[in-house]
Scaffold this active site. Structure first.
Site, PDB file in Angstrom:
ATOM      1  N   ASP A 130     -85.010 -12.272  13.994  1.00 33.95           N
ATOM      2  CA  ASP A 130     -86.217 -12.254  13.157  1.00 33.95           C
ATOM      3  C   ASP A 130     -86.836 -10.855  13.187  1.00 33.95           C
ATOM      4  O   ASP A 130     -86.646 -10.102  14.143  1.00 33.95           O
ATOM      5  CB  ASP A 130     -87.226 -13.297  13.683  1.00 33.95           C
ATOM      6  CG  ASP A 130     -88.241 -13.727  12.636  1.00 33.95           C
ATOM      7  OD1 ASP A 130     -88.173 -14.895  12.192  1.00 33.95           O
ATOM      8  OD2 ASP A 130     -89.104 -12.896  12.261  1.00 33.95           O
ATOM      9  N   ASN A 170     -81.558 -18.774   7.396  1.00 34.13           N
ATOM     10  CA  ASN A 170     -82.844 -19.350   6.991  1.00 34.13           C
ATOM     11  C   ASN A 170     -83.845 -18.294   6.519  1.00 34.13           C
ATOM     12  O   ASN A 170     -84.740 -18.616   5.733  1.00 34.13           O
ATOM     13  CB  ASN A 170     -83.420 -20.127   8.186  1.00 34.13           C
ATOM     14  CG  ASN A 170     -84.900 -20.408   8.031  1.00 34.13           C
ATOM     15  OD1 ASN A 170     -85.295 -21.308   7.308  1.00 34.13           O
ATOM     16  ND2 ASN A 170     -85.737 -19.612   8.704  1.00 34.13           N
ATOM     17  N   ASP A 196     -83.457  -7.398  10.918  1.00 33.77           N
ATOM     18  CA  ASP A 196     -83.876  -7.427   9.511  1.00 33.77           C
ATOM     19  C   ASP A 196     -82.627  -7.732   8.687  1.00 33.77           C
ATOM     20  O   ASP A 196     -81.719  -6.895   8.616  1.00 33.77           O
ATOM     21  CB  ASP A 196     -84.473  -6.065   9.139  1.00 33.77           C
ATOM     22  CG  ASP A 196     -84.891  -5.996   7.678  1.00 33.77           C
ATOM     23  OD1 ASP A 196     -84.598  -6.942   6.915  1.00 33.77           O
ATOM     24  OD2 ASP A 196     -85.501  -4.977   7.302  1.00 33.77           O
ATOM     25  N   VAL A 197     -82.568  -8.908   8.070  1.00 34.00           N
ATOM     26  CA  VAL A 197     -81.348  -9.285   7.342  1.00 34.00           C
ATOM     27  C   VAL A 197     -81.130  -8.439   6.089  1.00 34.00           C
ATOM     28  O   VAL A 197     -80.062  -8.508   5.490  1.00 34.00           O
ATOM     29  CB  VAL A 197     -81.302 -10.796   6.985  1.00 34.00           C
ATOM     30  CG1 VAL A 197     -81.343 -11.662   8.230  1.00 34.00           C
ATOM     31  CG2 VAL A 197     -82.400 -11.170   5.999  1.00 34.00           C
ATOM     32  N   TYR A 229     -87.816 -16.125  -7.396  1.00 39.19           N
ATOM     33  CA  TYR A 229     -87.489 -16.917  -6.203  1.00 39.19           C
ATOM     34  C   TYR A 229     -86.421 -17.960  -6.528  1.00 39.19           C
ATOM     35  O   TYR A 229     -85.461 -18.134  -5.777  1.00 39.19           O
ATOM     36  CB  TYR A 229     -88.767 -17.592  -5.683  1.00 39.19           C
ATOM     37  CG  TYR A 229     -88.559 -18.466  -4.463  1.00 39.19           C
ATOM     38  CD1 TYR A 229     -88.259 -17.897  -3.232  1.00 39.19           C
ATOM     39  CD2 TYR A 229     -88.654 -19.858  -4.551  1.00 39.19           C
ATOM     40  CE1 TYR A 229     -88.066 -18.696  -2.116  1.00 39.19           C
ATOM     41  CE2 TYR A 229     -88.466 -20.657  -3.439  1.00 39.19           C
ATOM     42  CZ  TYR A 229     -88.167 -20.071  -2.224  1.00 39.19           C
ATOM     43  OH  TYR A 229     -87.963 -20.859  -1.115  1.00 39.19           O
ATOM     44  N   THR A 289     -95.497 -25.171   6.173  1.00 34.67           N
ATOM     45  CA  THR A 289     -95.208 -24.057   7.089  1.00 34.67           C
ATOM     46  C   THR A 289     -96.262 -22.969   6.883  1.00 34.67           C
ATOM     47  O   THR A 289     -97.021 -23.007   5.898  1.00 34.67           O
ATOM     48  CB  THR A 289     -93.824 -23.431   6.790  1.00 34.67           C
ATOM     49  OG1 THR A 289     -93.900 -22.778   5.507  1.00 34.67           O
ATOM     50  CG2 THR A 289     -92.708 -24.455   6.791  1.00 34.67           C
ATOM     51  N   LYS A 315     -82.605 -18.643  -4.984  1.00 37.62           N
ATOM     52  CA  LYS A 315     -82.228 -19.889  -4.300  1.00 37.62           C
ATOM     53  C   LYS A 315     -81.085 -20.598  -5.035  1.00 37.62           C
ATOM     54  O   LYS A 315     -80.265 -21.275  -4.416  1.00 37.62           O
ATOM     55  CB  LYS A 315     -83.451 -20.795  -4.131  1.00 37.62           C
ATOM     56  CG  LYS A 315     -84.449 -20.254  -3.107  1.00 37.62           C
ATOM     57  CD  LYS A 315     -83.822 -20.110  -1.721  1.00 37.62           C
ATOM     58  CE  LYS A 315     -84.773 -19.547  -0.689  1.00 37.62           C
ATOM     59  NZ  LYS A 315     -84.197 -19.498   0.665  1.00 37.62           N
TER      60      LYS A 315
HETATM   61  P1  NAD Z   1     -92.095 -18.569   7.102  1.00 38.64           P
HETATM   62  O1  NAD Z   1     -92.708 -17.431   6.349  1.00 38.64           O
HETATM   63  O2  NAD Z   1     -92.998 -19.509   7.859  1.00 38.64           O
HETATM   64  O3  NAD Z   1     -90.972 -18.012   8.084  1.00 38.64           O
HETATM   65  C1  NAD Z   1     -90.011 -17.090   7.637  1.00 38.64           C
HETATM   66  C2  NAD Z   1     -89.481 -16.300   8.829  1.00 38.64           C
HETATM   67  O4  NAD Z   1     -88.479 -15.390   8.318  1.00 38.64           O
HETATM   68  C3  NAD Z   1     -90.543 -15.445   9.529  1.00 38.64           C
HETATM   69  O5  NAD Z   1     -90.442 -15.589  10.938  1.00 38.64           O
HETATM   70  C4  NAD Z   1     -90.202 -14.018   9.087  1.00 38.64           C
HETATM   71  O6  NAD Z   1     -90.536 -13.027  10.073  1.00 38.64           O
HETATM   72  C5  NAD Z   1     -88.694 -14.118   8.896  1.00 38.64           C
HETATM   73  N1  NAD Z   1     -88.166 -13.091   7.990  1.00 38.64           N
HETATM   74  C6  NAD Z   1     -88.664 -12.711   6.787  1.00 38.64           C
HETATM   75  N2  NAD Z   1     -87.941 -11.707   6.287  1.00 38.64           N
HETATM   76  C7  NAD Z   1     -86.962 -11.439   7.182  1.00 38.64           C
HETATM   77  C8  NAD Z   1     -85.909 -10.498   7.247  1.00 38.64           C
HETATM   78  N3  NAD Z   1     -85.738  -9.567   6.276  1.00 38.64           N
HETATM   79  N4  NAD Z   1     -85.073 -10.509   8.308  1.00 38.64           N
HETATM   80  C9  NAD Z   1     -85.256 -11.410   9.312  1.00 38.64           C
HETATM   81  N5  NAD Z   1     -86.247 -12.314   9.321  1.00 38.64           N
HETATM   82  C10 NAD Z   1     -87.099 -12.323   8.274  1.00 38.64           C
HETATM   83  O7  NAD Z   1     -91.247 -19.362   5.988  1.00 38.64           O
HETATM   84  P2  NAD Z   1     -90.680 -20.865   5.909  1.00 38.64           P
HETATM   85  O8  NAD Z   1     -91.577 -21.654   5.025  1.00 38.64           O
HETATM   86  O9  NAD Z   1     -90.360 -21.389   7.271  1.00 38.64           O
HETATM   87  O10 NAD Z   1     -89.322 -20.601   5.076  1.00 38.64           O
HETATM   88  C11 NAD Z   1     -88.063 -20.453   5.704  1.00 38.64           C
HETATM   89  C12 NAD Z   1     -86.969 -20.605   4.664  1.00 38.64           C
HETATM   90  O11 NAD Z   1     -87.117 -21.870   4.014  1.00 38.64           O
HETATM   91  C13 NAD Z   1     -86.966 -19.557   3.544  1.00 38.64           C
HETATM   92  O12 NAD Z   1     -85.628 -19.216   3.217  1.00 38.64           O
HETATM   93  C14 NAD Z   1     -87.607 -20.292   2.380  1.00 38.64           C
HETATM   94  O13 NAD Z   1     -87.187 -19.775   1.132  1.00 38.64           O
HETATM   95  C15 NAD Z   1     -87.094 -21.685   2.616  1.00 38.64           C
HETATM   96  N6  NAD Z   1     -87.892 -22.729   1.974  1.00 38.64           N
HETATM   97  C16 NAD Z   1     -89.215 -22.887   2.287  1.00 38.64           C
HETATM   98  C17 NAD Z   1     -89.933 -23.902   1.666  1.00 38.64           C
HETATM   99  C18 NAD Z   1     -91.384 -24.132   1.969  1.00 38.64           C
HETATM  100  O14 NAD Z   1     -92.009 -24.901   1.216  1.00 38.64           O
HETATM  101  N7  NAD Z   1     -91.939 -23.576   3.032  1.00 38.64           N
HETATM  102  C19 NAD Z   1     -89.306 -24.744   0.736  1.00 38.64           C
HETATM  103  C20 NAD Z   1     -87.952 -24.555   0.439  1.00 38.64           C
HETATM  104  C21 NAD Z   1     -87.247 -23.542   1.069  1.00 38.64           C
END
Ligand code: NAD
Length: 250
Positions: free
Chosen positions: A38, A81, A54-55, A146, A181, A150
């Site tokens: 992360d 993720n 950093d991905v 977005y 979240t 996806k």
């Molecule tokens: P979040 O913002 O709570 O957590 C995301 C995490 O990813 C954070 O810890 C951040 O530091 C890390 N991150 C961001 N960019 C990064 C990078 N370049 N390299 C490494 N780490 C990085 O988000 P979330 O809601 O837990 O979402 C996680 C995943 O789920 C995402 O792919 C999002 O698209 C997907 N998603 C979320 C939802 C939702 O409603 N929350 C719905 C569908 C899909």
């Protein structure tokens, strides 16, 4: 929770918050040794190893994977993720923003997957799970960029599954609905009426509430586990019925 994944090693990108943190807990609870990759891994709980990664930076991904190889000597599960959001119609985001979000959400999966393939090929229980979204399968307003990323994740999942099935590596994804979240919390905070916005998001899902991160993590745990050894190239919707159901008005 049973320790059906004891002896396996997992890497979870974006595992320091929200869905990723729940996935890391789920895999740890099932017996995995868990590495969280992360941008900010400081909050990672005891028993998990946080690595700064950093991905969107290939050197950073390769360094984190090398660290896993040298400390654990194996890697069996990769959960892609990490992801970032974007708001707007197709007219609203600059080229720079398109490149930035694509770089994290899609190319980030390619970087992580290609860096980990040598370790996964050596595993007897290799699985990649990608986190896509309801935005891949339903047209949502104000989510053009977005959704494009996806949709890319969903298609990439199927293509990777085809390429890797004969290497013994399964590849699947989950499509969450709106999940409670910090990400969604930030979106609600920006709204002029966050209570009304939350109510609208809940109403959009047929089961009438937001999805929990633990519910997404349980689906990821299933797809990552040898329990699902015959499941590859598929997606599981964890969306309260948002994609598949058509209800009559109450
Ligand atoms: P979040 O913002 O709570 O957590 C995301 C995490 O990813 C954070 O810890 C951040 O530091 C890390 N991150 C961001 N960019 C990064 C990078 N370049 N390299 C490494 N780490 C990085 O988000 P979330 O809601 O837990 O979402 C996680 C995943 O789920 C995402 O792919 C999002 O698209 C997907 N998603 C979320 C939802 C939702 O409603 N929350 C719905 C569908 C899909």
């Amino acid at each position: 929770m049973s320790a059906d994944m004891k002896g396996l090693v997992a890497a979870v990108t974006g595992g320091a918050s929200g869905i990723g943190a729940a996935i890391a807990r789920e895999l740890q609870g099932r017996g995995c040794t868990v590495f969280v990759l992360d941008l900010n891994p400081e909050s990672v709980p005891g028993g998990q190893t946080g690595l700064v990664c950093d991905v969107s930076d290939d050197d950073s991904v390769q360094a984190a994977v090398a660290e896993i190889a040298s400390t654990a000597g194996q890697l069996d599960i990769v959960v892609n993720n990490a992801g970032i959001g974007a708001v707007g119609t197709v007219a609203d985001n600059s080229d720079d923003e398109w490149h930035r979000v694509w770089d994290v959400n899609v190319i980030g999966i390619a970087r992580m997957s290609r860096a980990t393939l040598p370790l996964l090929r050596a595993s007897h229980a290799a699985a990649i799970v990608n986190v896509s979204s309801i935005a891949a399968t339903a047209g949502l307003p104000q989510r053009a960029l977005y959704s494009a990323t996806k949709g890319g994740v969903l298609s990439l999942t199927r293509a990777m599954a085809a390429d890797l099935v004969r290497d013994g590596i399964r590849v699947n994804c989950v499509n969450p609905g709106t999940v409670d979240t910090p990400w969604v919390g930030r979106l609600l905070d920006q709204s002029s009426d966050s209570a009304a916005e939350r109510a609208a998001l809940c109403a959009r899902q047929p089961h009438g509430r937001l999805v929990t991160a633990d519910e997404v993590a349980a689906a990821v745990g299933y797809l990552a586990s040898p329990t699902s050894g015959s499941t590859t190239g598929t997606s599981i919707a964890v969306d309260g019925g948002m994609q598949g159901l058509r209800l009559r008005p109450e």
